[in-house]
Design a protein around this motif. Structure first.
Motif, PDB file in Angstrom:
ATOM      1  N   VAL A  72       0.828  -1.202   0.000  1.00 21.86           N
ATOM      2  CA  VAL A  72       0.000   0.000   0.000  1.00 21.86           C
ATOM      3  C   VAL A  72       0.865   1.256   0.000  1.00 21.86           C
ATOM      4  N   ARG A  73       1.955   1.247   0.792  1.00 23.27           N
ATOM      5  CA  ARG A  73       2.771   2.456   0.929  1.00 23.27           C
ATOM      6  C   ARG A  73       3.850   2.598  -0.141  1.00 23.27           C
ATOM      7  N   GLN A  74       4.091   1.563  -0.944  1.00 25.16           N
ATOM      8  CA  GLN A  74       5.142   1.623  -1.964  1.00 25.16           C
ATOM      9  C   GLN A  74       4.987   2.805  -2.926  1.00 25.16           C
ATOM     10  N   PRO A  75       3.758   3.191  -3.334  1.00 22.51           N
ATOM     11  CA  PRO A  75       3.636   4.309  -4.278  1.00 22.51           C
ATOM     12  C   PRO A  75       4.217   5.634  -3.797  1.00 22.51           C
ATOM     13  N   ILE A  76       4.389   5.825  -2.478  1.00 20.83           N
ATOM     14  CA  ILE A  76       5.003   7.073  -2.009  1.00 20.83           C
ATOM     15  C   ILE A  76       6.449   7.158  -2.486  1.00 20.83           C
ATOM     16  N   GLU A  77       7.102   6.001  -2.628  1.00 20.23           N
ATOM     17  CA  GLU A  77       8.454   5.980  -3.182  1.00 20.23           C
ATOM     18  C   GLU A  77       8.430   6.329  -4.670  1.00 20.23           C
ATOM     19  N   SER A  78       7.362   5.901  -5.350  1.00 22.48           N
ATOM     20  CA  SER A  78       7.204   6.271  -6.765  1.00 22.48           C
ATOM     21  C   SER A  78       6.993   7.768  -6.906  1.00 22.48           C
ATOM     22  N   PHE A  79       6.294   8.372  -5.937  1.00 31.84           N
ATOM     23  CA  PHE A  79       6.103   9.830  -5.948  1.00 31.84           C
ATOM     24  C   PHE A  79       7.444  10.552  -5.863  1.00 31.84           C
ATOM     25  N   PHE A  80       8.301  10.107  -4.945  1.00 37.13           N
ATOM     26  CA  PHE A  80       9.615  10.730  -4.821  1.00 37.13           C
ATOM     27  C   PHE A  80      10.450  10.521  -6.085  1.00 37.13           C
ATOM     28  N   ASN A  81      10.384   9.325  -6.651  1.00 40.29           N
ATOM     29  CA  ASN A  81      11.126   9.065  -7.890  1.00 40.29           C
ATOM     30  C   ASN A  81      10.641   9.968  -9.022  1.00 40.29           C
ATOM     31  N   TRP A  82       9.318  10.169  -9.092  1.00 43.74           N
ATOM     32  CA  TRP A  82       8.743  11.075 -10.106  1.00 43.74           C
ATOM     33  C   TRP A  82       9.243  12.500  -9.905  1.00 43.74           C
ATOM     34  N   LEU A  83       9.267  12.948  -8.647  1.00 49.05           N
ATOM     35  CA  LEU A  83       9.723  14.303  -8.340  1.00 49.05           C
ATOM     36  C   LEU A  83      11.189  14.488  -8.704  1.00 49.05           C
ATOM     37  N   ILE A  84      11.997  13.476  -8.426  1.00 53.01           N
ATOM     38  CA  ILE A  84      13.429  13.544  -8.768  1.00 53.01           C
ATOM     39  C   ILE A  84      13.615  13.562 -10.279  1.00 53.01           C
ATOM     40  N   GLU A  85      12.878  12.705 -10.983  1.00 53.70           N
ATOM     41  CA  GLU A  85      13.008  12.635 -12.436  1.00 53.70           C
ATOM     42  C   GLU A  85      12.587  13.943 -13.105  1.00 53.70           C
ATOM     43  N   LYS A  86      11.527  14.565 -12.591  1.00 55.37           N
ATOM     44  CA  LYS A  86      11.019  15.798 -13.198  1.00 55.37           C
ATOM     45  C   LYS A  86      11.894  17.012 -12.908  1.00 55.37           C
ATOM     46  N   THR A  87      12.565  17.024 -11.728  1.00 51.01           N
ATOM     47  CA  THR A  87      13.218  18.256 -11.287  1.00 51.01           C
ATOM     48  C   THR A  87      14.654  18.106 -10.793  1.00 51.01           C
ATOM     49  N   ASN A  88      15.127  16.867 -10.587  1.00 47.21           N
ATOM     50  CA  ASN A  88      16.460  16.650 -10.011  1.00 47.21           C
ATOM     51  C   ASN A  88      16.593  17.326  -8.644  1.00 47.21           C
ATOM     52  N   ILE A  89      15.508  17.327  -7.876  1.00 41.95           N
ATOM     53  CA  ILE A  89      15.455  18.070  -6.612  1.00 41.95           C
ATOM     54  C   ILE A  89      16.409  17.535  -5.565  1.00 41.95           C
ATOM     55  N   GLN A  90      16.758  16.254  -5.642  1.00 40.39           N
ATOM     56  CA  GLN A  90      17.569  15.643  -4.595  1.00 40.39           C
ATOM     57  C   GLN A  90      19.006  16.159  -4.578  1.00 40.39           C
ATOM     58  N   ARG A  91      19.490  16.629  -5.704  1.00 43.76           N
ATOM     59  CA  ARG A  91      20.877  17.104  -5.797  1.00 43.76           C
ATOM     60  C   ARG A  91      20.913  18.618  -5.659  1.00 43.76           C
ATOM     61  N   ALA A  92      21.401  19.070  -4.503  1.00 45.09           N
ATOM     62  CA  ALA A  92      21.457  20.513  -4.230  1.00 45.09           C
ATOM     63  C   ALA A  92      22.894  20.968  -4.027  1.00 45.09           C
ATOM     64  N   GLY A  93      23.831  20.290  -4.667  1.00 51.61           N
ATOM     65  CA  GLY A  93      25.245  20.602  -4.496  1.00 51.61           C
ATOM     66  C   GLY A  93      25.672  21.943  -5.063  1.00 51.61           C
ATOM     67  N   LYS A  94      24.876  22.514  -5.972  1.00 47.40           N
ATOM     68  CA  LYS A  94      25.220  23.800  -6.579  1.00 47.40           C
ATOM     69  C   LYS A  94      24.686  24.986  -5.776  1.00 47.40           C
ATOM     70  N   VAL A  95      23.904  24.717  -4.743  1.00 52.53           N
ATOM     71  CA  VAL A  95      23.299  25.778  -3.942  1.00 52.53           C
ATOM     72  C   VAL A  95      24.365  26.435  -3.067  1.00 52.53           C
ATOM     73  N   ARG A  96      24.272  27.766  -2.909  1.00 53.81           N
ATOM     74  CA  ARG A  96      25.297  28.482  -2.159  1.00 53.81           C
ATOM     75  C   ARG A  96      24.743  29.346  -1.031  1.00 53.81           C
ATOM     76  N   SER A  97      23.448  29.285  -0.756  1.00 55.13           N
ATOM     77  CA  SER A  97      22.879  30.109   0.310  1.00 55.13           C
ATOM     78  C   SER A  97      21.567  29.501   0.783  1.00 55.13           C
ATOM     79  N   THR A  98      21.075  29.994   1.919  1.00 58.64           N
ATOM     80  CA  THR A  98      19.798  29.506   2.448  1.00 58.64           C
ATOM     81  C   THR A  98      18.662  29.824   1.497  1.00 58.64           C
ATOM     82  N   LYS A  99      18.615  31.048   1.006  1.00 58.76           N
ATOM     83  CA  LYS A  99      17.542  31.422   0.070  1.00 58.76           C
ATOM     84  C   LYS A  99      17.654  30.629  -1.226  1.00 58.76           C
ATOM     85  N   GLY A 100      18.891  30.384  -1.651  1.00 53.06           N
ATOM     86  CA  GLY A 100      19.083  29.581  -2.852  1.00 53.06           C
ATOM     87  C   GLY A 100      18.569  28.169  -2.664  1.00 53.06           C
TER      88      GLY A 100
END
Length: 300
Positions: free
Chosen positions: A254-282
């Motif tokens: 039942v709960r497995q689709p929440i992992e699919s949601f995160f995978n979809w979000l990563i695929e659409k936006t690459n949100i998980q990788r924030a290594g280029k960020v240089r400030s709190t507002k960024g």
């Protein structure tokens, strides 16, 4: 130049942002100076950012600015330099936060089960745990991701999502915390007031005493896979193994689709990788801007 279909998408995003600015976003980035009417408007900056991520898969601010300079000059002739664009974008962190919240709260699909929610979190990584995190120290710290078996610096994105049959769940609420914050702590502080609800989580949400009181007070229950009891004799474990395995498999399914949601979000936006960020507002723009970009299609 971009093709006609993308032009229509660009115009639609711009008109939507302008409408949202008139309603409420303008109050999140008001200027009290002589330069309160810049040539490149805040609406245009948000449009460029959302369009470049959602339609063109350009994920860093430098890539977005370059794309706008190469292909969108006809619509945004006052684009300006990269440094100015980046600074202006960071001033809009609260605007992106409000926009993301509005897009989610105003566009719930009809097929959501309003009495069933899935819970999980995922890491947003600013740098490896082997290094010393120096970015956005006021909202980040060091945490451990059991899924990836790694330490990292950054934040956690916690999602409470409505279950949907044979579809990825739709988020009801999203919370951002430092990486070290426990998922159960977030539930207790933010979501423990939900009534008449069935929650599906992983083993981190196991707390028999707390959820027993929670069920009595709120008529809500937490379903998690069975966790082995430390010190329990092997004979009892063997006796209950079949039923526990069936129950755990059912909850995990039942709960497995929440992992699919995160995978979809990563695929659409690459949100998980924030290594280029240089400030709190960024970092806040990286988080809420990309969440908004992922959900912008819901309004079309």
């Amino acid at each position: 130049m971009i093709n006609q279909t993308k032009v229509l998408k660009l115009v639609h995003i711009y008109l939507t942002i302008c409408d949202r600015f008139e309603k409420d976003l303008k109050y999140t980035c008001e200027r009290f100076s002589n330069n309160d009417k810049p040539d490149l408007t805040d609406e245009e900056i948000m449009t460029i950012y959302l369009f470049a991520i959602e339609e063109e898969q350009r994920f860093t601010v430098k890539q977005i600015h370059k794309f706008a300079g190469d292909y969108l000059r006809l619509w945004f002739p006052n684009l300006g330099s990269y440094s100015v664009f980046s600074n202006r974008l960071n001033r809009l962190s609260e605007s992106f936060k409000h926009l993301a919240a509005n897009l989610i709260s105003e566009h719930y699909p009809q097929e959501c089960y309003s009495d069933q929610s899935l819970l999980d979190s995922m890491p947003i990584i600013t740098c490896s745990g082997k290094r010393s995190g120096k970015v956005a120290k006021d909202i980040t710290d060091k945490g451990y991701c059991s899924t990836k078996s790694m330490y990292y610096y950054g934040v956690k994105l916690h999602a409470l999502a409505f279950r949907r049959e044979n579809r990825i769940p739709f988020p009801e609420e999203i919370q951002i915390t430092p990486a070290s914050v426990n998922d159960l702590t977030v539930f207790k502080e933010v979501w423990s007031t939900k009534e008449d609800r069935i929650f599906f989580g992983d083993k981190i949400y196991q707390n028999k005493e707390f959820f027993s009181d929670f069920e009595k007070e709120k008529n809500s229950v937490m379903m998690t896979p069975v966790k082995a009891i430390k010190g329990e004799c092997q004979e009892i474990r063997n006796r209950d193994k079949a039923s526990n395995d069936l129950y755990s498999t059912a909850v995990s399914r039942v709960r497995q689709p929440i992992e699919s949601f995160f995978n979809w979000l990563i695929e659409k936006t690459n949100i998980q990788r924030a290594g280029k960020v240089r400030s709190t507002k960024g970092l806040l723009v990286h988080l809420f801007g990309k969440i908004a970009a992922a959900f912008i299609n819901l309004i079309f």
